[in-house]
Design an enzyme around this catalytic site. Structure first.
Site, PDB file in Angstrom:
ATOM      1  CG  ASN A 118      50.598  23.428  48.859  1.00  0.00           C
ATOM      2  OD1 ASN A 118      51.575  23.695  48.882  1.00  0.00           O
ATOM      3  ND2 ASN A 118      49.765  22.459  47.883  1.00  0.00           N
TER       4      ASN A 118
ATOM      5  NE  ARG B 101      20.690  52.238  24.914  1.00  0.00           N
ATOM      6  CZ  ARG B 101      19.414  51.671  24.491  1.00  0.00           C
ATOM      7  NH1 ARG B 101      19.185  50.554  24.083  1.00  0.00           N
ATOM      8  NH2 ARG B 101      18.282  52.486  24.837  1.00  0.00           N
TER       9      ARG B 101
ATOM     10  CE  LYS C 296      54.186  22.155  48.861  1.00  0.00           C
ATOM     11  NZ  LYS C 296      54.357  22.582  47.443  1.00  0.00           N
TER      12      LYS C 296
ATOM     13  CB  SER D 125      50.862  18.254  47.694  1.00  0.00           C
ATOM     14  OG  SER D 125      51.345  17.537  46.464  1.00  0.00           O
TER      15      SER D 125
END
Lengths: 459, 459, 459, 459
Positions: free
Chosen positions: C285, C316, C283, C277
């Site tokens: 994650n 088309r 952290k 982080s």
């Protein structure tokens, strides 16, 4: 017969409110169509091209006088409901009035204006529920403005906030949606009277005046040009409803996580008989949140149908307009149930501050890592401070000691150059800043709200 | 009460077949739930854990013995229909049998397996309609294999094809979808019996055997592992239905253009009372095509809901599973109406070869420009040939002369080095190649079809 | 220049694999277009309508010889890339060959066939990653077949399963998607050569044979009729990719919950530098799961675009075909990144059995409530048994005692008529049944897998 | 490398304007991130927590000093671009300043605020194009206010309108979207500065003041509470863009039909080299309309991704937030190309009044059937009048005579009781009413427009 669970006698009451179910019932639809034909008759009488008694004669007719099943069969043949409806309406009128019904109008005028009348009722129901929900969330947020709680990002605990801060975030999202409603209603609540191609040519010079009277009779705005092929109001309505549901679903999604067995910080209101399991007698399932999430999940896609309906070919669209009938009312149904459940959550959510505090402690103080790093940055520089804390955090995970304890070990004390970090572990600054934003958010909501609740008489 | 037009007594018959409406009625749903509980009882009796008489006792109960409105109210409280349903079912049984009902099962087992039974009926209806549609298109394509018609690309006439070629393209798209149905049914028509978390632990060692008997009782496949949280079969079903609707909508979109007032090459079948306008007595609106396009427009988005339902949290999803109830049945309703209308088109489309020929001539031969350029390329090289034809085409637009006439003017004759181009304006090669592909496409369809119609006993 | 994060130099590597990024690069696209023109030249030479040397001359040209930016500007003018591409290609060829390039073909033939070549490479990349992922999940599931873990429904702990059971559910969903790939490739990997309107009329009688040689040259199947306006293979491809992503997202969503700070039963593989982080040094994650969820969230909606592209007007489509270019390749990009991350999860997921066991205990035995009720049912009947357990569960919540302890209190012992319930609290039966299903699911996967890995040479 | 055609060097210029391509380039993104960090530094210096020179030092750095490919690789590892970006930024700064960069901020603050800066530029581009488009349509509508043209509903000619009336309908739809832009910008153009969980706790009491200065530095509004997890502004932006595209696509869809070979009432502006066919030298394809329709088709679905991103879990969403990066910028790209092409259409559309008049006559007067019926209604009653006209219309179709001629046949004259109907075939009343609505619509647009162009300084 129910293709949509909303319309099921068995499942519908779970997903939509009884009031909203009535607004979009066949009976209410016929009632609205009758009111539209009545207003047309009155407008045309006022301008001298319909007999004076027609409007009252139509006004005396009720939906119950129609054989809806028979109308349905004829609609499947004709392709539109208006042809059999007008024919049936004529039969219910005195013979001399029959020829004047529906004069100059086209199917789309009746169907669209009747829909707008239903939408007006539907908006009113949602608005009332929104007020109640917002009031509930304000009270809940204020009550817990200073209740400490873990902040979580990307699924992980990050740093502390308060529970009231979470509620203020929910509130702001929902209030944002609410504040857009008055302008939306102004764009949507317009009468449609354009005749076959929108010019109302068959009424000649009187057309515009009749259109204006017609709108006024119904308490709607007249349109500056026929909106047969201008469908943005319906698309905007759909987008608004899904944005509202998104704001509610944010709350519901958070509640489901916070009420999970392992987190346990909140529980849905205890209502006897609610949330039981057919197999597990001990469970209390988060039914309100489930209803809200299901509503959002089912609703969002309908908006694509409404977006596409804007590509309304030429003067009336073959296919895309009709698709609106399949998509739009369901959005109101889904919103009605979700709002009802959200209001129930806001009012009765059980909040467990002790469990919040317990959860704040399970990381051994890692929630305070950022605060510690920030303090150390002043002396060590940001990079070194982060590196130090990252290393300490690793020891927390490896040893099970608390971060505060690790940082007091000699090796760290030395690297920290004697700088104290105890203050970084104080919850108060986190609580104070969180509470500040709770108040700011509620104030912002209130100023918008005052405007909104005061504004708009009738619309 | 109708949030979806499909469920409306007024509009529903336009959009869905009566047979499909029954398959997804509340009554049919209750009937399916009863059959599931009955099969469970029989399987448990066979393995000695339920009384022998329970299954027959359940089998004697009919949906009409339930107060559906009361069940609905209780469902809104409980959050799932199974709890009140099982309670009501128990009350309809002799007291000594009540305790054995629903043993080891969970809400999701009953709801999912009942849904699968409804899907089986729904697939059977669609399959029969698909066969009829495909047969109709084959006949139509063959009949017009050599009917010259303008080919149009990007909204402009390009070079000639035949009307049968257009039909063969429709047919191939629809047959592609049809050919995927047997494998789809195999993946979808599985019983669900997993108990609360999917392991059927409460039935102990007998669990797997009971699950197998249960599936066999219902004529379904057993699952290799509980599919409470494996929702791809529902997502695949939705995707298949929308792909089918896309193939139908391709046809409908073409029909609307070809039947426009200015093109006028086809008209929807004349059915007295169909396609009228409430304002314009002379109009014949393309109702079948409108229904098909509306169905596709409303259907496509539901698939997103089903895609998301695959993210089924842990052992049962709070919200996304329930959203399936709101999305999936509507897809079958929309498909039923669209297929009915498509079969009507295939069988009764009015085709106007003379108008096709007239339209082939309105560009003064520019449809043959590519053929002329191709012939000239052999001598002049592709670049010079294109430049020459482009210049001639400009003169066609400016002067109103035909391309053939312009190319016979001295200036062009000289540049063409005497090469004759009359043959380039012969329709026959266009018709022959188009007819070749009509036959090839029908053959390809038939070989897949033979397999399909023969294959699969029961499934 | 990047409107899609997939295409960003800054963000793209997070969301897509380098190999897939190359498959859909402008360079690879030009390379594919060159190979298509080369195959066309070879097929036409074989049938005597192009010079023998053309194919080799085209084969000697590389994408780097083109000024892509200049081509881009000309494409913006022309509306299609083929016109400037063919013109630029001609300039790179000897003068006498120029006129024969692209003979009889139309823009869509080149663009669609080139796309199919890219899709073939893209499928091959996905398939290899899918095999690795499936192998990883089998190993993980077997390893933890008997690792006890809480089963959770609707966000709440329900009854015990094993972690391997969860993995087997992930595996089955992913293997389901994988098993559909061979049939999908067969439907998609078809050459397109139809000329302006699909009949290949300008090549006359030789058309079909040239189309077949052309396809064979590229290792593709020929089509039974031009698919210019039959777009279901692209829609099916999109649906398949989103269903695959849904199966991956189910796993990712579970991982995010299971790795949340409060649950802590798994963690994403530890990779130095990953998941940090910018503000919180401690952290980790869940980056892999985030990439997968983002991929599904961004991908699902593209399928609606592809569904709509099926409504390909006439020979088309003006607009819907071109929208495929904006939607389809992104789905492969998103799938490539998601599969890469899923394989990383399967291979390196950190699993914490002790934490699982700890979590199994936090409800004081309520996870065994269903088992206890089931046992009591035999004696007390299902209704009374549930009522008794529900009451006991309430006491667990109120008093903090364990369910086992509560049930041993005299009041309950009496109501239970002396029936022992200790066995209901034994984990073994839960583990055994869960492990049974793990094995069953893996076997089911393997039989499908054997077929799949063996089958299909080249396609 | 291009997964989205928007980002392709080969295809991108067709779909997006060069200016918008720059706004969302990697370079512009880095530039925006630099400006955000600079503003943060300035705000923190002003409040005494960062050195005075930091902001200027950051301001001197340009995107070209970064190795974007290296940042991309590191982003793929870290999961977010901010971590490697901040590290690289620090390396470009004097050592003593490095530690102060990014202080108190989180990844999401930088990414979201940088995005908002890009959105501000993007809105400005769209707004300028919208003004030009609206001005063009007003002129076109007024010019053809009285040019008779067939009105068409459900694919069939209905009654006459004028071409200006069609334009006024296009204009109103587009002006509706334009009028919502100022309020939208107000909700979107907000700075994000909340720190890890939104409370900006690490800046302590100075947090709110710093956030305000930070916003002011960037010319943005401060937010009343962090919008990390309040994503409605992004969802609203997406919905607005798709509604705008829907209004443009309505015009494009009409243009394609009106410019079809058989209708031929308009043609896209003639631009040398535009709209050619690789196979058919004579064709002029409606490239502008194709680009617009493709943009809408590709765009609509992205909104579902943005709707879902509102369910932003807890304080920051794992997966749904990141999906915004994949969806939102593409919407601006698609809108930029579509607006460019729409403005080209409005300015240069070729209109053929003679062909319109010719088409008005091809039904033999059936366009006047409603007018005739309306006139007869006065005497015969509506029902009898409709029946009579319907019968006459049948004779028109069967005999090829004109409606006016049929109604003069004795049988009809008698049934009409001598009532004259010649006046019903007069175009003038149709033209007059249509022209009335053209003026009304333009006036309505102008009053909204005045407000809009005058209003909003800067925002």
């Amino acid at each position: 017969m129910t293709f949509s669970a909303l319309d099921s006698a068995l499942l519908g009451p779970l997903f939509a409110s009884a009031e909203m179910r009535y607004v979009f019932s066949d009976e209410a639809r016929l009632e609205a169509m009758l009111r539209v034909e009545q207003a047309l008759a009155r407008a045309e009488a006022e301008h001298g091209i319909a007999p004076a008694g027609l409007a009252d004669a139509i006004g005396a007719i009720t939906p119950r006088q129609f054989d809806i099943a028979a109308l349905g069969e004829k609609t499947a043949l004709a392709g539109v409901p208006t042809i059999p409806f007008v024919a049936a309406l004529q039969k219910l009128l005195p013979e001399d009035l029959r020829g004047y019904v529906h004069k100059g109008a086209t199917t789309q005028d009746i169907v669209d204006t009747a829909l707008v009348l239903q939408l007006r009722d539907a908006f009113a129901l949602l608005q009332a529920d929104l007020f109640a929900l917002i009031d509930g969330l304000k009270a809940l947020g204020l009550h817990h403005a200073e209740t400490p709680c873990a902040g979580r990002t990307l699924g992980q605990q990050a740093t502390p906030v308060t529970f009231g801060f979470k509620v203020a975030v929910w509130l702001t999202g929902i209030a944002n949606a609410a504040s857009a409603l008055p302008a939306l209603k102004e764009r949507v609540l317009k009468a449609s009277l354009g005749g076959p191609v929108g010019t109302l040519a068959s009424l000649g010079e009187k057309g515009p005046a009749i259109a204006e009277t017609f709108a006024r009779e119904l308490g709607l705005q007249p349109a500056p040009i026929a909106w047969h092929a201008i469908r943005s109001p319906m698309a905007e309505t759909g987008a608004w409803l899904v944005i509202l549901l998104g704001a509610l679903a944010k709350m519901a999604d958070d509640v489901i996580f916070l009420s999970s067995t392992e987190v346990g910080e909140v529980a849905e209101p205890h209502i006897p008989g609610r949330g039981g399991s057919s197999a597990m007698p001990h469970k209390r399932n988060p039914v309100s949140s489930i209803v809200i999430l299901a509503a959002q999940a089912a609703a969002k896609a309908h908006v694509v149908t409404l977006f596409d309906a804007m590509i309304s070919a030429q003067e009336r669209s073959p296919g895309r307009w009709q698709a609106e009938w399949l998509a739009l009312p369901q959005l109101f149904g889904l919103a009605s149930g979700a709002l009802r459940e959200a209001a129930s959550l806001a009012k009765g959510l059980e909040v467990y501050p002790q469990r919040m505090m317990k959860n704040l402690n399970i990381t051994g103080g890692l929630l305070f890592a950022e605060a510690a790093a920030a303090r150390l940055s002043a002396k060590l520089g940001r990079i070194e401070a982060h590196a130090l804390i990252e290393e300490a955090a690793r020891q927390v995970r490896d040893t099970g000691k608390s971060l505060q304890a690790v940082l007091k070990e000699p090796a760290f004390v030395e690297r920290m150059q004697g700088m104290p970090v105890d203050e970084a572990f104080d919850l108060k600054p986190f609580v104070d800043t969180a509470a500040f934003w709770v108040r700011t958010a509620i104030e912002a909501t209130e100023s918008a709200d005052a405007l909104r609740r005061g504004g708009g008489n009738g619309v």
